[in-house]
Design a protein around this motif. Structure first.
Motif, PDB file in Angstrom:
ATOM      1  N   ASN A  82       0.880  -1.177   0.000  1.00 59.19           N
ATOM      2  CA  ASN A  82       0.000   0.000   0.000  1.00 59.19           C
ATOM      3  C   ASN A  82       0.916   1.225   0.000  1.00 59.19           C
ATOM      4  N   PRO A  83       0.911   2.013  -1.072  1.00 59.59           N
ATOM      5  CA  PRO A  83       1.841   3.157  -1.148  1.00 59.59           C
ATOM      6  C   PRO A  83       1.670   4.160  -0.020  1.00 59.59           C
ATOM      7  N   GLU A  84       0.519   4.155   0.601  1.00 57.99           N
ATOM      8  CA  GLU A  84       0.229   5.143   1.627  1.00 57.99           C
ATOM      9  C   GLU A  84       1.004   4.878   2.916  1.00 57.99           C
ATOM     10  N   ASN A  85       1.180   3.577   3.242  1.00 54.47           N
ATOM     11  CA  ASN A  85       1.840   3.273   4.513  1.00 54.47           C
ATOM     12  C   ASN A  85       3.004   2.296   4.388  1.00 54.47           C
ATOM     13  N   GLY A  86       3.246   1.775   3.181  1.00 50.70           N
ATOM     14  CA  GLY A  86       4.385   0.897   2.961  1.00 50.70           C
ATOM     15  C   GLY A  86       4.204  -0.523   3.439  1.00 50.70           C
ATOM     16  N   LYS A  87       2.998  -0.878   3.881  1.00 49.80           N
ATOM     17  CA  LYS A  87       2.755  -2.235   4.345  1.00 49.80           C
ATOM     18  C   LYS A  87       2.276  -3.117   3.207  1.00 49.80           C
TER      19      LYS A  87
END
Length: 688
Positions: free
Chosen positions: A628-633
């Motif tokens: 997820n580009p938003e949080n890197g998970k």
């Protein structure tokens, strides 16, 4: 009466004896002088045969792109490359006893003296080919006794130290044929548009007659007199048994097609590149200016004519004629460092200052990939989070407070990943990384990337405030494009001297200076500036040119108040573009700020047109996962946006995104997690 006669006889004998003695003394003295001259000539050794010769510059396909001369177009070739007809015609008309004398044709000299005495004027010359060669090499053409004596001395030195073949070759390469052409090759090209070894008997006989008086016997000066002189040459060839009367008659009546154009008339290609090549010859090969300009060198360069033309036409088309914006562009093959196109300004005649290699300008955010590569080596990953918010950095060592700003003062006001920070060009993230690594880390890492411009160890270095050269940045990005192998900008692949001997040849190196896995991870992160999946509090910085792209690119743009940059690459080609004002005037108009990106994408698309579309190939030691580009998970099925991202093996995230999970779907991804302490980066970067 007898006594008087006897006295007269004795007196006569006495005078005769005195005359004989004086004559013997004179002869002995002359012999001593001659021996002294020959001894001195032997002591001096062979005289240098250096004459001004055109230095030629070639593109990567062998096309001549440049020529330097002093107004004397001369291309040295061996005697074997000169038409036998021209050799025979020259000897026949200029010096029929060339192979039989030792530099002076005394029989011919005596004949010339008698002819001059009879006419009471200078009507006949007696100079041999060796004498003429000596005059062409070392002397002016003034008619003084001093010049005559020096000519004789140099003639002796030439005959003592060089073979007849070497003297004849030198003569045929130095004699003036009129219209700015020196030597057989330049003359053959100018008069007949062909190489010297391709001349027919008719062409050779006309050419051989020109040196007697280029202003009179050139076919372009007076065709009738040129034909008369040609017939005289052919007649002498018959008399000296070089050809038959039938061949002479046939050649005399042969129709000749004249050219009248110099070889290599268009030598204004890539003038900034040619200047850079000459500088490389001087600083890299340590050649002096005269050798470079008039040494008859053959310089084989890396210039690609197609790409150079595209670069020049793109700049001309995209930048308004009325704009004062200047430009520097360097395009390289990342595999070997070959510079294939270079533009150092918009008009070489108005300003020969080469902005591609001489100008030192602030690179702005184009320095960030180097910074983030250093961070990857220290354990950062594309998913490493830091907070993007307006921040003032305070220092305990007395350094003034530093408050960097994002473009348009936009901030996430939350954590963002390194991948997104690069794609959006977040300045806060960059400065935090720079300070965490230590201010000397980026300075040292830049050197590893081949950047030799001096850099200041200051917080703002992360935002590209220390000046660099365009060619340095193109070279630095080549290390990402080629998987971490060391390259340096190459302008010259080979140099030959006037005799065709190789005096320099570039050797290929294959030293790996970056970790291939991390170089690839960084490259993949650099594709993010063109990926709208990484849009966040702002759009990705390459969003304005995405629609122009037809293949995968990696890159980074950068801007300061006075500089605009775009550097990007494919596996085949790296191109760096800088635009700005020479005097460092602020770039205020939006259109001026867009020039670098627009020039870059148009050049890359056209330069690569028709070539295979190549993706960046992951090496061993990397792992690709959806995040997820938003949080890197790790992304789940519920994540609205997921981006495939590469990590060095063992550093990929293991935690799944839980933001988009609910009770009805995706519950299989829910896990009970132990409460973790704040991440290390939050504990370190606790700025407000």
């Amino acid at each position: 009466m007898e006594i008087i006669t006897d006295q007269r006889f004795r007196k006569t004998i006495k005078y005769l004896r005195a005359i004989v003695i004086l004559s013997l003394i004179g002869i002995a003295f002359m012999l001593l002088i001659l021996l002294g001259i020959f001894g001195y000539a032997r002591l001096l050794g062979p005289p240098p045969l250096a004459v001004p010769q055109s230095t030629l510059y070639y593109s990567d396909d062998g096309t001549v792109i440049g020529e330097s001369n002093s107004g004397q177009k001369r291309y040295w070739i061996s005697l074997d490359e000169i038409s036998p007809s021209l050799v025979d015609a020259t000897i026949s008309i200029e010096d029929k006893n060339f192979y039989d004398h030792n530099g002076f044709d005394f029989k011919r000299i005596a004949g010339a003296v008698l002819a001059d005495v009879k006419a009471m004027a200078k009507v006949q010359g007696a100079s041999t080919i060796t004498q003429q060669y000596a005059r062409n090499l070392f002397l002016e053409h003034d008619k003084t006794w001093k010049r005559k004596l020096l000519e004789a001395f140099y003639t002796i030195r030439l005959e003592m130290n060089y073979s007849k073949k070497e003297i004849l070759e030198g003569y045929l390469n130095t004699i003036y044929y009129g219209n700015g052409t020196y030597g057989a090759q330049a003359a053959s090209q100018y008069y007949f548009g062909k190489n010297s070894d391709e001349l027919s008997l008719a062409e050779a006989s006309m050419l051989a007659g020109i040196p007697k008086g280029p202003g009179i016997y050139s076919p372009f000066a007076n065709y009738e007199k040129a034909k008369q002189r040609q017939k005289m040459v052919l007649k002498s060839m018959v008399e000296n048994k070089y050809i038959s009367s039938a061949k002479a008659n046939q050649a005399a009546h042969e129709s000749l097609t004249l050219n009248g154009k110099h070889l290599h008339p268009n030598t204004e290609v890539a003038p900034y590149f040619q200047d850079a090549v000459r500088n490389a010859l001087k600083t890299g090969l340590h050649l002096d200016d005269r050798t470079i300009a008039l040494g008859g060198l053959r310089v084989y360069t890396t210039l690609n004519l197609k790409q150079q033309k595209i670069a020049e036409e793109t700049i001309k088309k995209l930048i308004s004629k009325d704009s004062e914006i200047q430009v520097g562009l360097v395009s390289m093959n990342p595999k070997n460092g070959h510079v294939q196109a270079m533009v150092g300004g918009r008009n070489y005649k108005q300003s020969p200052f080469n902005r591609a290699v001489q100008a030192v300008r602030q690179p702005g955010s184009t320095i960030k990939p180097i910074l983030y590569y250093a961070a990857l080596e220290k354990g950062f990953t594309p998913s490493t989070l830091m907070r993007s918010e307006q921040t003032t950095f305070r220092f305990e060592d007395g350094t003034p407070d530093y408050t960097p700003h994002n473009f348009n003062n936009q901030y996430a006001n939350s954590d963002i990943t390194m991948a997104q920070a690069l794609a959006l060009s977040d300045n806060i993230y960059a400065v935090k990384t720079h300070l965490f690594l230590g201010e000397d880390t980026l300075v040292e890492k830049a050197k590893e990337f081949g950047i030799h411009s001096k850099m200041s160890k200051v917080p703002s270095l992360a935002l590209g405030t220390s000046g660099v050269r365009v060619i340095e940045m193109a070279n630095a990005y080549s290390l990402f494009a080629n998987g971490g192998k060391k390259v340096e900008p190459v302008l010259i692949t080979r140099v030959e001297n006037h005799r065709g001997e190789v005096i320099y040849e570039k050797k290929e190196d294959s030293e790996t200076v970056l970790r291939p896995d991390l170089a690839f991870v960084m490259t993949h992160m650099m594709t993010g500036m063109f990926d709208t999946k990484l849009n966040g509090y702002a759009r990705v910085t390459g969003s304005t040119i995405i629609n122009e792209m037809t293949r995968p690119y990696a890159g980074k743009s950068g801007s300061t108040e006075t500089d605009s940059w775009m550097i990007g690459f494919t596996p085949q080609l790296v191109t760096a573009v800088w635009t700005g004002f020479d005097k460092g005037k602020p770039i205020e108009l939006t259109i001026d700020k867009m020039y670098a990106k627009n020039i870059w994408i148009h050049f890359m698309e056209n330069a690569l047109k028709g070539k295979p579309v190549k993706a960046f190939k992951p090496p061993r030691g990397v792992v690709g996962v959806y995040i997820n580009p938003e949080n890197g998970k790790l992304a789940t099925d519920g994540c609205p946006i997921k981006r495939f991202t590469y990590f060095a093996a063992g550093t990929e995230p293991t935690e799944y995104c839980t933001k988009h999970l609910n009770d009805s779907d995706g519950s299989k991804h829910k896990k009970k997690e132990k409460k973790q302490p704040p991440p290390w980066y939050k504990r370190i970067f606790d700025w407000s």
